[in-house]
Each structure stands twice: as structure tokens, then as C-alpha cells.
Enzyme design. Sequence first.
Site, short mmCIF file in Angstrom:
data_model
loop_
_atom_site.label_atom_id
_atom_site.label_comp_id
_atom_site.label_asym_id
_atom_site.label_seq_id
_atom_site.Cartn_x
_atom_site.Cartn_y
_atom_site.Cartn_z
N ASP A 1 64.37 7.87 0.53
CA ASP A 1 62.93 8.17 0.47
C ASP A 1 62.73 9.65 0.78
OD1 ASP A 1 63.74 7.66 3.21
OD2 ASP A 1 61.63 7.80 3.76
N GLU B 1 62.92 6.56 6.05
CA GLU B 1 63.21 7.55 7.09
C GLU B 1 62.01 8.43 7.39
OE1 GLU B 1 64.72 11.13 9.14
OE2 GLU B 1 63.65 11.06 7.24
N GLU B 2 61.27 8.81 6.34
CA GLU B 2 60.16 9.74 6.52
C GLU B 2 58.94 9.05 7.16
OE1 GLU B 2 60.81 12.66 6.35
OE2 GLU B 2 62.25 13.09 4.76
N HIS C 1 24.85 13.02 6.08
CA HIS C 1 24.45 14.30 5.49
C HIS C 1 24.11 15.24 6.66
CE1 HIS C 1 22.11 17.32 3.48
NE2 HIS C 1 22.06 16.69 2.32
N THR D 1 28.83 19.14 2.60
CA THR D 1 28.05 19.19 3.84
C THR D 1 27.98 17.81 4.48
OG1 THR D 1 26.08 18.90 2.53
CG2 THR D 1 26.66 21.15 3.13
#
Lengths: 434, 434
Positions: A56, A122-123, A184, A286
Site C-alpha cells: 500500500d 502500513e500507511e 454562513h 465564507t
Amino acid sequence: MGQFLASELESLGAEVQQRPLGKQPGKEHLDLPPVIIARYGNDKSKRTILVYGHYDVQPALVEDGWATKPFELTIDDKGRMYGRGSTDDKGPVLGWLNAIEAHQKAGVDFPVNLLCCFEGMEEYGSEGLDDFINAEAKKFFKDADAVCISDNYWLGTEKPCLTYGLRGCNYYSVEIKGPGQDLHSGVFGGTAQEPMTDLMTILSKLVSTDGKILIPGINEMVAPLTEEEKKLYGPIAYTMDNLYESLGSETSIFNDKEKTLMARWRYPSLSIHGVEGAFSAPGAKTVIPAKVIGKFSIRTVPNMESSAVNEAVFKYIRSEFAKLNSKNSLDVYCQHDGKWWVASPSHWNFSAAAKAVKEVFGVEPDMTREGGSIPVTITFEQATGKNVLLLPMGSSTDAAHSINEKLDRRNYIEGTKLLGAYLHYVAEEPMTAS
Amino acid sequence: MGQFLASELESLGAEVQQRPLGKQPGKEHLDLPPVIIARYGNDKSKRTILVYGHYDVQPALVEDGWATKPFELTIDDKGRMYGRGSTDDKGPVLGWLNAIEAHQKAGVDFPVNLLCCFEGMEEYGSEGLDDFINAEAKKFFKDADAVCISDNYWLGTEKPCLTYGLRGCNYYSVEIKGPGQDLHSGVFGGTAQEPMTDLMTILSKLVSTDGKILIPGINEMVAPLTEEEKKLYGPIAYTMDNLYESLGSETSIFNDKEKTLMARWRYPSLSIHGVEGAFSAPGAKTVIPAKVIGKFSIRTVPNMESSAVNEAVFKYIRSEFAKLNSKNSLDVYCQHDGKWWVASPSHWNFSAAAKAVKEVFGVEPDMTREGGSIPVTITFEQATGKNVLLLPMGSSTDAAHSINEKLDRRNYIEGTKLLGAYLHYVAEEPMTAS
């Protein structure tokens, strides 16, 4: 990738098994990728060497800034072979297969019995592998006389090294949430407590620009530097220019070689990797993110115990968050951990490798430790009770985990010879200790 | 989307033009989307009303957490119409078109001449639009007697409002870089100064959990609260429960209505939106990012001047960065800014809208300001010299800029009636002031 590797090993005549590891914890719809185990040779008169690698790789996107497509091998006119996994760790895994193939084509008897253990997680902390190795230590791996792992790097670009120590790694998530959904900032800015504000404060209190870890108790766990150990750093073939070249800048913490190597090998470090859940694209959005997860990790060294490190981290972060008097909620947890490791470099496994370096490269190897973690190293040592050697193929400029990862053609070809030569010397080496 | 809008307007019999705005600054290979301008009716005996809207939307990915596909309109059994842009601002834009179509189908004479200005870059600072409006103010828009913009929201969910004030928005990027490329934290952790460490410190010094802006000089620019103004906040139909419902939590900064509304309308706020260049995906990646860009914005109010705000921000961030003694390099810049705006709510444009609210909804509207910025408002006011009215269609729970953005069917249908009724009252209203 696992299936490709299994079929390559089979075509070389190895006895191969694809072994399932169950489901990924917390993601029960996902099978973990199989471990590919193999045996090549079964001659009781020969030593048996267990080799480990992983198929991997780290994530990679062209948008991250790659100059080439990360999943197409691209070789430039200087022989640099670019591609994700070229050096970490597909190149070295192929090195073992090349060594078998070369013996077959040259009609030379293979000097040892080879056991292979190639994983695919492994990662992501070698999920599921520890239990597998512990279970197979007295079964599939029971004949192993020593272990060899090719999954790290030379210190520089010219001189090979043998590695007898690694830092561990504890990887943390700090999750802060408040609103039911993203907001927002025009409508809610100034009226809602923002999780991102709290997270920035928490992440700012972990480490200083000069790398000093600010979490109480962590630095106190580190084994003191002895005069004897201090002397080891002088002779190492390494310069600040080596560091600057691999950094691509002169933004180092220290200005001298010895402090730099100690900071990399025998002291802990803390890196902040990023934030999940916030706005991360180019441009301007935003948004007030409702839930953000800061990611950081601590590289650990003797004598830091993972549970004690966790305790110090959790206590400190909870206490810093409490100071904010925030209505948001905090969760901090360890995503995965892997212990540090230090081995005996006087074992015959290391002597054989040193002779192989001398044979192929004409120099004595540097005896080094590494800043990165390969948690499986300590698992193999504890499960088999045998000496573990780290025998790297790639160089310090290979950019593992970064954009434009590469392996130099010279390192790939001479590195393959090194793995083969190591197996020949291992076969001849007198027994010194188990 | 612009072409669709143009063709809808044409099929209603409007005179339509798609006007190019040139290239996007800094991205010279990208055409800006066209402004769609239109005239419906050309009767000198009628008033002429200029209406503005935008057909672009915020980014949206299913992975952000949407319950439905963000670009497929999905209506649930409560009549909530989910989809990116449903309330911001495609729904209101369609409202104007529906008003024309309804008059045609009912055989009722359209009461005014309508001028339309529909843009496609509102969510990225209305790039290129100011110059266009200024250039057309005495040409295509020269007959306009007043301006009406439907691009904001009711204060709650039941009672419509007319909006006479907006906050501005200055959007900033803080870019810190050091290494030539991303690094492996095992190999380089402890030896390299990390841009992410510096950025976290900088971002942690901007605002407190309770929303207090920590940048010296900013709060001093705010117009003082007069006793007269203070009295305006009492009668507004708004409760803390309205806030909690739209937040989806009780993680508010203040516990009373008046302080909350003042914080939203007449005081500045600072929100940290995210980090570009760091690890932002789920999982664990042990990377040291080489270049990271923190994004934050300040909502501005009277009497904050954009250039003075920029100066204070740049000075403070440079000074905080200098304190770090970092070898990394800093760049801080304003991505875009839009000025705050306050209008006269006693103008005939507002009186007409108030009568329309009474007609359609049976109540007097709240007279409100808004926390968000619609920078084009002030551009229209200055370029045309005419009164500008904000006449919202959506409600406070619409989640503009967030996941699961929606517009309620009631707001869409009654809101369309409101826009039509407004045009009838505008046609009848006595002239009070230009």
C-alpha cells in the site's frame, strides 16, 4: 495490488497465500486488504530469512502538486523513477522478487529459505497485522532465523546505512463541534461560538516554532543522553547541506549536524498535519464549519510509553479546552500508535548486511537510527524473538509521503544486488546470538 | 446556468443581453461568467425598477454531508425544497420570472418597467461586476427609479422583513511556507520548522471563543451605539429559540436577543474558515505540509474603512509572525472585500414593500439589518444614486452556504406573490425622495 504481488511470487515458484485480516475496525463494510505471505525454498540445511514489505502507499492527487501522474511510473533523464510508492515501499518489495529472479536466470542456487510477509495497510497503522504476526510466529514464520525489512532510507544520497533504531508514532485527533451544521459566517458570525476558533487555540498550544513540545510530562519521559551515546553522532556521514537538500530549503530548527540527527533519532517531535471538516480548497468560502478535527502526531523515543503519552496529551488538551469556557464540545483520541524500537547492531544479521554493503558499494555502512516509525519492526522482534535488521534501498531525497516521490535507478539496481548479497552473507555468517 | 436564465427571460418576451466581464484576475485562462441583463417593458409612463440576483452558488459536495444530491432539487413531505442555490439565490431569481409569467397568464398589465441584472460571480466577491454596473448606470440602467434585491433571509421563519443595512466582508489569506515540498513527519519532524505550527499560532491570535476580535484597532473603528439605535432592537420579532433552531445547537455567544442581534448586525465578527494545503481528508496522513494558507474573514460595519481594516490586519499578523522568529516566510493578503451598507427605510421603495408584506402575509414587516454582505448593494446605490431595498424570500432556517440548503415551498410561492405585489405598490407610491 496484493493480487498482483501474489501472482508475481507464484510465477517465481514461491508457495503463496493471500490471508484475510477481517474488517476494518469502525468501518465494518470494508474488508482489510490481505497479507501476502510466501515461502521460497524449504531446505533444512539453509538459514531462513523472513522479509517484510508493504504494497500500500500514501494518498496522492495530481492536485497536490505532482509534476507527473502519481500512479504512472515516469523516469526522467537522470534516472529518477517518479511515482507514488516507488521508494515507499513497492521498489524494495520488488527488490526481493528481483533477487529471486536473478538467481534463477543466472542459474545460481538461492542461499537461504525466504519467508515473505507483504501487507497492505502500513500507511494506516498496519491495521490487523500485529495479531496476524503473533498468530503466525510459531506457524508460517516459525523457521525464521532473522528478519530483514527494507522500508526506510539512507541518511544521505551516496552512502548506504544499516538501521538499528526507529521512533514510534502516536497519531491524535482533536474533534471540536458545536452547531448542528455548517453556518454562513455573515448570518452567524459574532453570535455563535465557532469550533474552528477553539481548535486553532488548542493546536497552537502543542509545539513551538523551534519544535519544543509544550505538553507537560512528554519531554520528561525521554531517556537521558549519555556521553557514550553522544559520541556516536560525530562520525556519521551527514551534513547540514544534506538536510537542506532534502528539505528543499534552509528552514531547519538546528544549525549543526549532531543536534539535527539527535532531534531526528532520539528526541520526540510533534507535527500538526491538518484539519478535517473546514474549508480546504483554493478560493474563498465564507463558512463557519460545524465540526472540525485537528490531526497531529508525536514521534516517540525510549522510554516513552504510549499509554503515558496518551494520558499526558488527553489531560493537557482537555485542560486547555476547559480554559476556553467554550459551549462547544471536545473529543480527543489516539487514532493509532506504534512503539519505538532499538536493536543490537552487533548481531550476525547486521554483520552480514555490512559485508553486503561493502561488496556492492565498496564502503562501510553508517550505523543509524531513523526518525520514522515502522511499528511492525517491534512486532516481528517480539513475536519471533529474532534479530530484526532494517536494510534500506532508497535515498534521503526520495520524498516518501510527499509529492514527486521517486526512487533513483541506481538505488533500485544496486539495492537489489544488496538484498541478494545480504542473503549470501547471511548464509555464511557464524552464529552469534539469536 | 447564465444561458438557461437568458433563454427563460427571452421566452417571457424580455429584451436580454449576455454581457462578458473579461477574464478572472490572476486566472487569465478563465472567462468570467456573463452578466445577464434584461429589460421587460418600456413604457415611459411607468416607474422602472431594477432588480438584482445571482445564478452562481456556493460549492457543494455530497461528501460534505448532504442528505440529498446537492444539485438535484429534492422536495420532502413538509414542502422543503432541498438543493444548492434553492434559497441563495436561484429561488428568488426565479421569483421575478414567475411574477412576469403570472401577469401574462392572468392577463394583468405589468405595473412597472423591469430591469434585471443577474450575475454569476456573487459567491466569489462579484468579480468584475462593479465596473460593469458603474459603466451601465447611465446606459442600460439609466431609467431605474429604485433598486430591489432579493438575496437575503427573514430573521425567523414566520414574519417577513425589509432590510436596510448589511455588514461588509473582508476575506483574508495568511500564507506560510518553508520546505520545498511536503515532508514525512517521521523523517523531518523535530529538524524542520513547520509552516503549520506557525499558522496555528497566527490563527489562534485573531479572535476569542466569545467572538472578541483581538486585532488592535478594529473594535475602535466601530460606530458607537446610540440610545436611539439601542431602542430599535427591543420590538424585533426574534427569540433565542429562533437562533438555537437555526444554529442547530445552543452554542451561542450571548444569552439574550438584543446582544445577539447587535452582534449580527452592527458589530464586526471574525470567522476562521479553514486551511488550504494541509491534510484535510478523513484518516491519518503523517505529512508536514510545506505551504499552508489560513483563510479568515472579518464582517465589517459602520464606520470601518476597508483599507484601514486591511492595514490593521496586515500589521498585526506580520508583528505576531515576527515574534515567532521563524525561518519560514509569511504572506498575508486580502482576497476580496465588500463594504457595509445602511439605507433609508423611510423611502417610498420601502413603504411599497411594507404594503406588499401586509397584503400577502397580513403583518407589518420587521425592519432589519443583516449580518451577511451583499457588496453589490452599495455599488447599485452609489452608481445609480437611487434607493436600494432588500426584500428577502427565504427564511432563517434555509442553511444558505451550508449543507442541506433549502427553500420552503410556502416561502417560494408567497414570496413570488410578494415580489409581484411590491411592483404594484411601487407603481402607486407617491414620490418621497430619490
